[in-house]
Motif scaffolding. Structure first.
Motif, short mmCIF file in Angstrom:
data_model
loop_
_atom_site.label_atom_id
_atom_site.label_comp_id
_atom_site.label_asym_id
_atom_site.label_seq_id
_atom_site.Cartn_x
_atom_site.Cartn_y
_atom_site.Cartn_z
N VAL A 14 0.84 -0.98 0.15
CA VAL A 14 0.03 -0.09 0.09
C VAL A 14 0.99 1.12 -0.13
O VAL A 14 0.58 2.25 -0.72
N LEU A 15 1.98 1.18 0.85
CA LEU A 15 2.79 2.34 1.10
C LEU A 15 3.80 2.60 -0.21
O LEU A 15 4.53 3.48 -0.41
N TYR A 16 3.89 1.57 -0.88
CA TYR A 16 4.93 1.50 -1.91
C TYR A 16 5.12 2.86 -2.83
O TYR A 16 6.25 3.37 -2.88
N PRO A 17 4.15 3.10 -3.38
CA PRO A 17 4.09 4.32 -4.25
C PRO A 17 4.71 5.54 -3.57
O PRO A 17 5.49 6.64 -4.09
N PHE A 132 -7.21 -6.21 -13.07
CA PHE A 132 -5.89 -6.03 -13.10
C PHE A 132 -5.26 -5.75 -14.70
O PHE A 132 -4.14 -5.15 -14.53
N ALA A 133 -6.08 -6.21 -15.53
CA ALA A 133 -5.40 -5.82 -16.83
C ALA A 133 -5.50 -4.36 -17.22
O ALA A 133 -4.29 -3.66 -17.46
N ALA A 134 -6.60 -3.68 -16.72
CA ALA A 134 -6.74 -2.31 -16.83
C ALA A 134 -5.80 -1.46 -15.77
O ALA A 134 -5.06 -0.66 -16.48
N ASN A 135 -5.69 -1.92 -14.81
CA ASN A 135 -4.66 -1.22 -13.78
C ASN A 135 -3.25 -1.50 -14.29
O ASN A 135 -2.38 -0.32 -14.12
N ILE A 158 -5.97 6.24 -6.23
CA ILE A 158 -6.92 6.08 -7.22
C ILE A 158 -7.27 4.54 -7.39
O ILE A 158 -8.33 4.05 -7.50
N ALA A 159 -6.02 3.88 -7.67
CA ALA A 159 -6.24 2.51 -7.71
C ALA A 159 -6.87 1.77 -6.69
O ALA A 159 -7.67 0.52 -6.95
N TYR A 160 -6.38 2.11 -5.38
CA TYR A 160 -6.99 1.45 -4.33
C TYR A 160 -8.72 1.85 -4.01
O TYR A 160 -9.49 1.16 -3.93
N LEU A 161 -9.03 3.07 -4.31
CA LEU A 161 -10.46 3.56 -4.41
C LEU A 161 -11.43 2.97 -5.50
O LEU A 161 -12.24 2.16 -5.19
N MET A 163 -10.26 -0.20 -6.62
CA MET A 163 -10.29 -1.40 -6.11
C MET A 163 -11.41 -1.90 -4.91
O MET A 163 -12.17 -2.84 -4.83
N GLY A 164 -11.42 -0.83 -4.01
CA GLY A 164 -12.31 -0.81 -2.91
C GLY A 164 -14.06 -0.65 -3.48
O GLY A 164 -14.76 -1.28 -2.90
N ALA A 165 -14.17 0.16 -4.52
CA ALA A 165 -15.38 0.08 -4.99
C ALA A 165 -15.91 -1.12 -5.73
O ALA A 165 -16.88 -1.49 -5.38
N LEU A 166 -14.81 -1.69 -6.35
CA LEU A 166 -15.07 -3.05 -7.05
C LEU A 166 -15.40 -3.95 -5.87
O LEU A 166 -16.53 -4.66 -6.14
N PHE A 167 -14.76 -4.03 -5.03
CA PHE A 167 -14.63 -5.00 -3.79
C PHE A 167 -16.37 -4.86 -3.11
O PHE A 167 -17.00 -5.94 -2.91
N ALA A 168 -16.50 -3.60 -2.91
CA ALA A 168 -17.82 -3.21 -2.11
C ALA A 168 -19.04 -3.75 -3.09
O ALA A 168 -19.97 -4.19 -2.78
N GLY A 169 -18.70 -3.17 -4.29
CA GLY A 169 -20.05 -3.45 -5.25
C GLY A 169 -20.20 -5.05 -5.65
O GLY A 169 -21.50 -5.62 -5.73
N GLU A 170 -19.12 -5.88 -5.94
CA GLU A 170 -19.22 -7.07 -5.94
C GLU A 170 -19.78 -7.62 -4.65
O GLU A 170 -20.61 -8.70 -4.66
N TRP A 171 -19.37 -7.26 -3.33
CA TRP A 171 -20.00 -7.92 -2.19
C TRP A 171 -21.30 -7.63 -2.16
O TRP A 171 -22.21 -8.62 -1.81
N LEU A 172 -21.74 -6.41 -2.20
CA LEU A 172 -23.41 -6.18 -2.21
C LEU A 172 -24.31 -7.11 -3.58
O LEU A 172 -25.10 -7.79 -2.88
N VAL A 173 -23.53 -7.15 -4.34
CA VAL A 173 -24.21 -8.08 -5.67
C VAL A 173 -24.38 -9.58 -5.12
O VAL A 173 -25.17 -10.23 -5.21
#
Length: 182
Positions: A14-17, A132-135, A158-161, A163-173
């Motif tokens: 997470v801190l690498y960049p 992952f491909a797009a990122n 931005i990539a983590y945001l 990823m978080g939105a994708l994770f949360a959206g998938e969890w809800l679905v």
């Protein structure tokens, strides 16, 4: 010890960049290579058993060796693209050799995963592969053509945001899907 290692690796990832952004001028690439190499070697026992884990470990250590031997600081910016490419490969291998990565993760939470959920987990594995491909492509483009601050902003926030939105959206679905599947 395993939890500490996992937390350390997560923190490094997470801190690498930000470490690159603030440390690139003061810390030689060889020090980054050593730190990343140690982090990957600490993770090696767990990776050895995961799909694509040996390839991930080998590629990451090869990257660390290249970084250490070349001393080229520009190589530091390729690490996020490499990680995304390796995750894309690992997720893809699970689609070929099964079970899909998302099914594996879902079964940790629910070992009695309904049979109707298995095709869903396959689709979600494809979704993560697309991410992952797009990122990897966005990170590579920023590495090649953008200032370091843009690269840091994207890879460190931005990539983590996304990823978080994708994770949360998938969890809800998934919750909705499993309710209807039961």
């Amino acid at each position: 010890m395993r939890k500490l290692t996992s937390l350390l690796l997560l923190a490094v990832g997470v801190l690498y960049p930000f470490l690159v952004y603030f440390g690139m001028q003061y810390v030689p690439p060889q020090a980054f290579a050593l730190a990343l190499g140690v982090a990957w070697l600490l993770r090696a026992p767990a990776l050895w058993r995961q799909p694509g884990g040996r390839w991930m470990l080998g590629a990451a250590l090869a990257y660390c060796a290249l970084l250490a031997l070349s001393g080229e600081s520009q190589l530091l910016r390729w690490y996020p693209s490499l990680i995304c490419a390796l995750l894309l490969l690992a997720f893809g291998l699970t689609l070929r050799y099964g079970p899909p990565m998302i099914e594996r993760i879902a079964r940790v939470q629910d070992p009695e995963l309904p049979a109707a959920a298995v095709p869903y987990t396959r689709k979600v594995t494809w979704l993560w592969m697309g991410f992952f491909a797009a990122n990897a492509l966005v990170s590579a483009a920023l590495t090649l053509w953008a200032p370091l601050r843009w690269w840091t902003l994207y890879n460190g926030l931005i990539a983590y945001l996304i990823m978080g939105a994708l994770f949360a959206g998938e969890w809800l679905v998934r919750r909705r899907f499993l309710r209807h599947a039961a």
